[in-house]
Design a protein around this motif. Structure first.
Motif, PDB file in Angstrom:
ATOM      1  N   TYR A 107       0.848  -1.195   0.000  1.00 31.03           N
ATOM      2  CA  TYR A 107       0.000   0.000   0.000  1.00 31.03           C
ATOM      3  C   TYR A 107       0.882   1.242   0.000  1.00 31.03           C
ATOM      4  CZ  TYR A 107      -3.965   3.035   0.934  1.00 31.03           C
ATOM      5  OH  TYR A 107      -4.933   4.008   0.831  1.00 31.03           O
ATOM      6  N   GLN A 338      -3.155  -6.735  -5.659  1.00 26.73           N
ATOM      7  CA  GLN A 338      -3.129  -5.373  -6.216  1.00 26.73           C
ATOM      8  C   GLN A 338      -3.728  -5.348  -7.626  1.00 26.73           C
ATOM      9  OE1 GLN A 338       1.038  -4.451  -5.768  1.00 26.73           O
ATOM     10  NE2 GLN A 338       0.691  -3.242  -3.925  1.00 26.73           N
ATOM     11  N   GLU A 339      -3.405  -6.363  -8.420  1.00 23.19           N
ATOM     12  CA  GLU A 339      -3.959  -6.431  -9.768  1.00 23.19           C
ATOM     13  C   GLU A 339      -5.476  -6.569  -9.749  1.00 23.19           C
ATOM     14  OE1 GLU A 339      -0.219  -8.453 -12.231  1.00 23.19           O
ATOM     15  OE2 GLU A 339      -1.860  -9.709 -11.493  1.00 23.19           O
ATOM     16  N   GLN A 341      -7.274  -5.364  -7.390  1.00 25.37           N
ATOM     17  CA  GLN A 341      -7.742  -4.205  -6.611  1.00 25.37           C
ATOM     18  C   GLN A 341      -8.417  -4.636  -5.302  1.00 25.37           C
ATOM     19  OE1 GLN A 341     -10.157  -1.751  -9.223  1.00 25.37           O
ATOM     20  NE2 GLN A 341      -8.361  -0.969 -10.274  1.00 25.37           N
ATOM     21  N   ARG A 344      -7.207  -2.338  -2.311  1.00 18.01           N
ATOM     22  CA  ARG A 344      -7.900  -1.045  -2.317  1.00 18.01           C
ATOM     23  C   ARG A 344      -9.309  -1.186  -1.757  1.00 18.01           C
ATOM     24  NH1 ARG A 344     -10.259   1.335  -7.734  1.00 18.01           N
ATOM     25  NH2 ARG A 344     -11.706  -0.316  -7.125  1.00 18.01           N
ATOM     26  N   ASP A 345     -10.001  -2.258  -2.128  1.00 22.65           N
ATOM     27  CA  ASP A 345     -11.367  -2.479  -1.643  1.00 22.65           C
ATOM     28  C   ASP A 345     -11.383  -2.706  -0.132  1.00 22.65           C
ATOM     29  OD1 ASP A 345     -12.254  -2.242  -4.225  1.00 22.65           O
ATOM     30  OD2 ASP A 345     -12.357  -4.410  -4.597  1.00 22.65           O
TER      31      ASP A 345
END
Length: 354
Positions: A107, A338-339, A341, A344-345
């Motif tokens: 992150y 990361q790919e 996401q 992020r979620d």
């Protein structure tokens, strides 16, 4: 014979039960940090806990979670090989990398500023008019006007006393008045040069006064902005002069505050920083954006403001012993999350819970 039969039967049964179970060694996973990445309560939860669960599921690994009160204590455990991995909002930096292995950053974040809202007072309004810069500018302008008035009196005032007044004082006063009217472009017309030399002086003054007036206004504007910024809410590094600021205990950040003429107050975590701000022991807090935003949103106060100014990017990673074989496996899982996401979620989900 029957006796041996039952012996072999139970032996085979027990072996099948043992080898049929998952006997993989559990990973020792330490965790440390602040909310919302890590919650230090009865239940292990937080952003990094959710991220680790996804990684462990992808690796098909068993593990046990071990709580640490600080990242530093967790790093010592990693260095002593008491842990397989340490997870948390752990900033990647060179001093730590000399002791342990960092994972792929999972992150990226930045520093934010939390400070009380300061309302404009009556003193802050009149203060610019009493500043030395403003007073020197006014005095300088008066001196220049007096010089121009004196020159005009020598050239025309003595020659036409009926227009400019009898005597030294009245003559210079009329010359100064003409200089002021000319500089401000008011042009009353009560005085006007008659001689070529008088017209040359006033014409030159017209050009010079344009430059002076522009410089004077710019100087006043600068004075207002510099003086009033001392009373404004701290929303950027430009407002830190002589201000006490709670910051993470990292040399790079501490030096950045000092370079901005602020007074850094190192803290161990965001909760300690927030507490010092509430107790008015510091004027502002500069900390990692997500923890600071979370603690502010949890106890939001209308008389405080959170400013995101893209200060000093921070990269979070997990820690491993230097010769760990687990690092590459975890790196691949982080890249996969990361790919997709998913990280992020997870972060947005925890932030939006407030």
């Amino acid at each position: 014979m029957k006796k041996y039969f039952w012996f072999f039967f139970f032996t085979i049964l027990i072996n099948s039960m043992v080898f049929g179970q998952d006997v993989r060694v559990k990973l020792k996973v330490g965790y440390a940090g602040s909310e919302p990445f890590v919650f230090h309560d009865e239940k292990e939860e937080g952003i990094v806990i959710d991220i680790w669960k996804e990684i462990a599921f992808g690796l098909n690994k068993n593990y046990e979670l071990i709580e640490f009160t600080s990242v530093e204590s967790g790093i010592k455990a990693i260095d002593k090989h008491e842990l397989d991995i340490l997870i948390g909002p752990i900033t990647i930096n060179s001093s730590r990398a000399a002791l342990v292995n960092f994972s792929q950053p999972y992150y990226n974040t930045e520093l934010a500023i939390l400070a009380p809202v300061l309302e404009t007072s009556f003193w802050s309004v009149i203060k610019p008019f009493l500043s030395t810069t403003f007073l020197y500018a006014v005095m300088g302008l008066l001196i220049i006007l007096s010089i121009v008035g004196f020159l005009f009196w020598i050239i025309e005032g003595r020659k036409y006393p009926e227009d400019y007044g009898e005597g030294f004082i009245k003559g210079i006063g009329s010359g100064v008045w003409l200089a002021v009217v000319t500089m401000t472009t008011v042009g009353y017309g009560d005085y006007a040069p008659r001689t070529p030399m008088g017209r040359f002086v006033i014409g030159s003054w017209m050009v010079i006064s344009l430059i002076l007036a522009t410089s004077f206004v710019a100087g006043i504007a600068t004075t207002f902005s510099q003086t009033s910024s001392e009373d404004k809410t701290i929303t950027s590094l430009n407002h830190l002069q002589n201000k006490k600021v709670a910051v993470p205990n990292y040399k790079k950040i501490i030096d950045k505050i000092r370079n901005s003429e602020g007074i850094p107050v190192p803290v161990n975590d965001v909760s300690e920083a927030y507490e010092k701000l509430m107790d008015k022991k510091v004027d502002a807090v500069i900390y990692d954006e997500i923890p600071l935003q979370y603690i502010f949103e949890t106890d939001k106060k209308d008389d405080y403001v959170l400013s995101k100014k893209r200060i000093e990017p921070q990269y979070y990673g997990f820690l491993f012993p230097l010769e760990s074989d687990l690092k590459r496996q975890v790196d691949l899982q982080i890249i996969r999350l990361q790919e997709n996401q998913e990280i992020r979620d997870i972060v947005e989900d925890w932030i939006n819970r407030n």
